[in-house]
Scaffold this motif. Structure first.
Motif, PDB file in Angstrom:
ATOM      1  N   PHE A  21       0.840  -1.208   0.000  1.00  0.00           N
ATOM      2  CA  PHE A  21       0.000   0.000   0.000  1.00  0.00           C
ATOM      3  C   PHE A  21       0.874   1.257   0.000  1.00  0.00           C
ATOM      4  CE2 PHE A  21      -1.720   3.420   2.651  1.00  0.00           C
ATOM      5  CZ  PHE A  21      -2.787   3.814   1.866  1.00  0.00           C
ATOM      6  N   LEU A  22       1.894   1.292   0.835  1.00  0.00           N
ATOM      7  CA  LEU A  22       2.745   2.480   0.948  1.00  0.00           C
ATOM      8  C   LEU A  22       3.433   2.820  -0.373  1.00  0.00           C
ATOM      9  CD1 LEU A  22       4.205   1.904   4.527  1.00  0.00           C
ATOM     10  CD2 LEU A  22       2.479   3.598   3.836  1.00  0.00           C
ATOM     11  N   LYS A  23       3.773   1.796  -1.168  1.00  0.00           N
ATOM     12  CA  LYS A  23       4.403   2.033  -2.472  1.00  0.00           C
ATOM     13  C   LYS A  23       3.414   2.598  -3.478  1.00  0.00           C
ATOM     14  CE  LYS A  23       7.611  -1.681  -2.332  1.00  0.00           C
ATOM     15  NZ  LYS A  23       7.497  -3.078  -2.574  1.00  0.00           N
ATOM     16  N   MET A  24       2.138   2.198  -3.353  1.00  0.00           N
ATOM     17  CA  MET A  24       1.134   2.549  -4.365  1.00  0.00           C
ATOM     18  C   MET A  24       0.242   3.721  -3.983  1.00  0.00           C
ATOM     19  SD  MET A  24      -0.091  -1.346  -5.151  1.00  0.00           S
ATOM     20  CE  MET A  24      -1.482  -0.828  -6.103  1.00  0.00           C
ATOM     21  N   LYS A  25       0.249   4.143  -2.720  1.00  0.00           N
ATOM     22  CA  LYS A  25      -0.784   5.041  -2.207  1.00  0.00           C
ATOM     23  C   LYS A  25      -0.889   6.376  -2.946  1.00  0.00           C
ATOM     24  CE  LYS A  25       1.566   7.273   1.698  1.00  0.00           C
ATOM     25  NZ  LYS A  25       1.221   8.667   1.503  1.00  0.00           N
ATOM     26  N   ASP A  26       0.224   6.905  -3.448  1.00  0.00           N
ATOM     27  CA  ASP A  26       0.181   8.204  -4.117  1.00  0.00           C
ATOM     28  C   ASP A  26      -0.482   8.142  -5.491  1.00  0.00           C
ATOM     29  OD1 ASP A  26       1.373   9.395  -1.915  1.00  0.00           O
ATOM     30  OD2 ASP A  26       3.397   9.066  -2.702  1.00  0.00           O
ATOM     31  N   ASP A  27      -0.608   6.943  -6.048  1.00  0.00           N
ATOM     32  CA  ASP A  27      -1.221   6.787  -7.365  1.00  0.00           C
ATOM     33  C   ASP A  27      -2.641   6.235  -7.299  1.00  0.00           C
ATOM     34  OD1 ASP A  27       1.167   7.604  -8.642  1.00  0.00           O
ATOM     35  OD2 ASP A  27       1.991   5.587  -8.371  1.00  0.00           O
ATOM     36  N   MET A  28      -3.124   6.001  -6.076  1.00  0.00           N
ATOM     37  CA  MET A  28      -4.443   5.385  -5.924  1.00  0.00           C
ATOM     38  C   MET A  28      -5.566   6.406  -6.039  1.00  0.00           C
ATOM     39  SD  MET A  28      -3.598   2.781  -2.807  1.00  0.00           S
ATOM     40  CE  MET A  28      -5.123   1.870  -2.840  1.00  0.00           C
ATOM     41  N   LYS A  29      -6.716   5.913  -6.499  1.00  0.00           N
ATOM     42  CA  LYS A  29      -7.936   6.717  -6.555  1.00  0.00           C
ATOM     43  C   LYS A  29      -8.998   5.999  -5.745  1.00  0.00           C
ATOM     44  CE  LYS A  29      -7.070   8.841 -10.990  1.00  0.00           C
ATOM     45  NZ  LYS A  29      -7.373   8.837 -12.395  1.00  0.00           N
ATOM     46  N   SER A  30     -10.064   6.710  -5.453  1.00  0.00           N
ATOM     47  CA  SER A  30     -11.177   6.126  -4.705  1.00  0.00           C
ATOM     48  C   SER A  30     -11.658   4.862  -5.408  1.00  0.00           C
ATOM     49  CB  SER A  30     -12.310   7.149  -4.614  1.00  0.00           C
ATOM     50  OG  SER A  30     -13.408   6.574  -3.969  1.00  0.00           O
ATOM     51  N   SER A  31     -12.019   3.881  -4.613  1.00  0.00           N
ATOM     52  CA  SER A  31     -12.547   2.640  -5.169  1.00  0.00           C
ATOM     53  C   SER A  31     -13.921   2.406  -4.569  1.00  0.00           C
ATOM     54  CB  SER A  31     -11.612   1.479  -4.837  1.00  0.00           C
ATOM     55  OG  SER A  31     -11.619   1.263  -3.444  1.00  0.00           O
ATOM     56  N   THR A  32     -14.560   1.341  -5.014  1.00  0.00           N
ATOM     57  CA  THR A  32     -15.863   1.018  -4.447  1.00  0.00           C
ATOM     58  C   THR A  32     -15.789  -0.314  -3.707  1.00  0.00           C
ATOM     59  OG1 THR A  32     -16.585  -0.071  -6.474  1.00  0.00           O
ATOM     60  CG2 THR A  32     -17.178   2.250  -6.215  1.00  0.00           C
ATOM     61  N   ALA A  33     -16.575  -0.391  -2.664  1.00  0.00           N
ATOM     62  CA  ALA A  33     -16.732  -1.629  -1.901  1.00  0.00           C
ATOM     63  C   ALA A  33     -18.227  -1.904  -1.840  1.00  0.00           C
ATOM     64  CB  ALA A  33     -16.163  -1.469  -0.491  1.00  0.00           C
ATOM     65  N   THR A  34     -18.617  -3.052  -2.342  1.00  0.00           N
ATOM     66  CA  THR A  34     -20.020  -3.457  -2.260  1.00  0.00           C
ATOM     67  C   THR A  34     -20.103  -4.548  -1.214  1.00  0.00           C
ATOM     68  OG1 THR A  34     -20.303  -2.915  -4.593  1.00  0.00           O
ATOM     69  CG2 THR A  34     -22.016  -4.269  -3.566  1.00  0.00           C
ATOM     70  N   ILE A  35     -20.934  -4.310  -0.217  1.00  0.00           N
ATOM     71  CA  ILE A  35     -21.042  -5.229   0.910  1.00  0.00           C
ATOM     72  C   ILE A  35     -22.417  -5.877   0.903  1.00  0.00           C
ATOM     73  CG2 ILE A  35     -21.030  -5.396   3.436  1.00  0.00           C
ATOM     74  CD1 ILE A  35     -19.027  -3.021   3.386  1.00  0.00           C
ATOM     75  N   SER A  36     -22.424  -7.202   0.912  1.00  0.00           N
ATOM     76  CA  SER A  36     -23.672  -7.947   1.042  1.00  0.00           C
ATOM     77  C   SER A  36     -23.588  -8.775   2.319  1.00  0.00           C
ATOM     78  CB  SER A  36     -23.929  -8.898  -0.117  1.00  0.00           C
ATOM     79  OG  SER A  36     -23.119  -8.681  -1.198  1.00  0.00           O
ATOM     80  N   ILE A  37     -24.730  -9.039   2.878  1.00  0.00           N
ATOM     81  CA  ILE A  37     -24.816  -9.826   4.104  1.00  0.00           C
ATOM     82  C   ILE A  37     -25.364 -11.196   3.722  1.00  0.00           C
ATOM     83  CG2 ILE A  37     -25.684  -9.899   6.474  1.00  0.00           C
ATOM     84  CD1 ILE A  37     -24.066  -7.296   5.694  1.00  0.00           C
ATOM     85  N   THR A  38     -24.636 -12.254   4.074  1.00  0.00           N
ATOM     86  CA  THR A  38     -25.103 -13.610   3.763  1.00  0.00           C
ATOM     87  C   THR A  38     -26.187 -14.017   4.762  1.00  0.00           C
ATOM     88  OG1 THR A  38     -23.544 -14.766   5.194  1.00  0.00           O
ATOM     89  CG2 THR A  38     -22.771 -14.211   2.962  1.00  0.00           C
ATOM     90  N   SER A  39     -26.859 -15.117   4.476  1.00  0.00           N
ATOM     91  CA  SER A  39     -27.917 -15.595   5.387  1.00  0.00           C
ATOM     92  C   SER A  39     -27.349 -15.973   6.754  1.00  0.00           C
ATOM     93  CB  SER A  39     -28.669 -16.767   4.762  1.00  0.00           C
ATOM     94  OG  SER A  39     -27.754 -17.791   4.429  1.00  0.00           O
ATOM     95  N   GLU A  40     -26.046 -16.255   6.818  1.00  0.00           N
ATOM     96  CA  GLU A  40     -25.397 -16.592   8.098  1.00  0.00           C
ATOM     97  C   GLU A  40     -24.953 -15.339   8.862  1.00  0.00           C
ATOM     98  OE1 GLU A  40     -24.085 -17.997   5.101  1.00  0.00           O
ATOM     99  OE2 GLU A  40     -25.391 -19.741   5.317  1.00  0.00           O
ATOM    100  N   GLY A  41     -25.117 -14.150   8.239  1.00  0.00           N
ATOM    101  CA  GLY A  41     -24.702 -12.908   8.894  1.00  0.00           C
ATOM    102  C   GLY A  41     -23.257 -12.532   8.613  1.00  0.00           C
ATOM    103  N   ASP A  42     -22.635 -13.187   7.623  1.00  0.00           N
ATOM    104  CA  ASP A  42     -21.264 -12.861   7.243  1.00  0.00           C
ATOM    105  C   ASP A  42     -21.268 -11.703   6.238  1.00  0.00           C
ATOM    106  OD1 ASP A  42     -20.517 -15.053   8.798  1.00  0.00           O
ATOM    107  OD2 ASP A  42     -20.435 -16.414   7.089  1.00  0.00           O
ATOM    108  N   LEU A  43     -20.102 -11.055   6.080  1.00  0.00           N
ATOM    109  CA  LEU A  43     -19.964  -9.962   5.123  1.00  0.00           C
ATOM    110  C   LEU A  43     -19.276 -10.470   3.864  1.00  0.00           C
ATOM    111  CD1 LEU A  43     -18.620  -6.916   7.199  1.00  0.00           C
ATOM    112  CD2 LEU A  43     -20.982  -7.505   6.691  1.00  0.00           C
ATOM    113  N   ALA A  44     -19.929 -10.340   2.739  1.00  0.00           N
ATOM    114  CA  ALA A  44     -19.307 -10.625   1.446  1.00  0.00           C
ATOM    115  C   ALA A  44     -18.932  -9.267   0.861  1.00  0.00           C
ATOM    116  CB  ALA A  44     -20.276 -11.363   0.543  1.00  0.00           C
ATOM    117  N   VAL A  45     -17.622  -9.025   0.739  1.00  0.00           N
ATOM    118  CA  VAL A  45     -17.131  -7.720   0.301  1.00  0.00           C
ATOM    119  C   VAL A  45     -16.522  -7.848  -1.089  1.00  0.00           C
ATOM    120  CG1 VAL A  45     -15.557  -5.810   0.834  1.00  0.00           C
ATOM    121  CG2 VAL A  45     -16.620  -7.105   2.707  1.00  0.00           C
TER     122      VAL A  45
END
Length: 148
Positions: A21-45
């Protein structure tokens, strides 16, 4: 309520001691994270980052632990904790990755839209030292229309 956490978020700021991350951080742009909740209550990211000119998709399943807001991804040796959220505007996540030679830790600021308020960014910055991170490990990611 974990169901309120589901949906699309923008990764607007990240602080981490991960060497990659430290090597790449200056070239990074905002990204998206889509979070779904499974029937067991887990996070699918599903994360979509613009890396080396291409949209890259990463999927991780975090299993809920006994503690509220605390999740584990055993295969990647990652822990994720929702430190704070109002569900409709922002969430602050703390992640620890134990795989590899050096364990790494990181904080992520997720927002429902790409614009982050100065007050929220300040709140995020104030948490950085409490996680053992330094201000120079912070990347405030510029908004991007790519990889939506």
């Amino acid at each position: 309520d974990v169901l309120q956490f589901a949906g699309m978020w923008h990764v607007t700021a990240v602080a981490s001691n991960c060497p990659v991350f430290l090597k790449m951080k200056d070239d990074m742009k905002s990204s998206t994270a889509t979070i779904s909740i499974t029937s067991e209550g887990d996070l699918a990211v599903t994360l979509v980052w613009l890396l080396m000119g291409k949209c890259q998709k990463f999927e991780v399943l975090f299993q809920h632990s006994k503690e509220a807001g605390h999740y584990l991804a055993a295969q990647e040796q990652r822990e994720l904790q929702v430190m704070e959220t109002d569900y409709s505007h922002y969430a602050i996540l703390h992640e620890v990755q134990r795989g590899g030679q050096e364990p790494s830790t990181g904080l992520q600021l997720l927002t429902r839209d790409q614009n982050v308020s100065p007050q929220l960014l300040q709140k995020f910055k104030e948490l950085i030292p409490s996680m053992g991170l330094a201000e120079e490990m912070l990347a405030v990611l510029p908004a991007s229309g790519e990889c939506q």
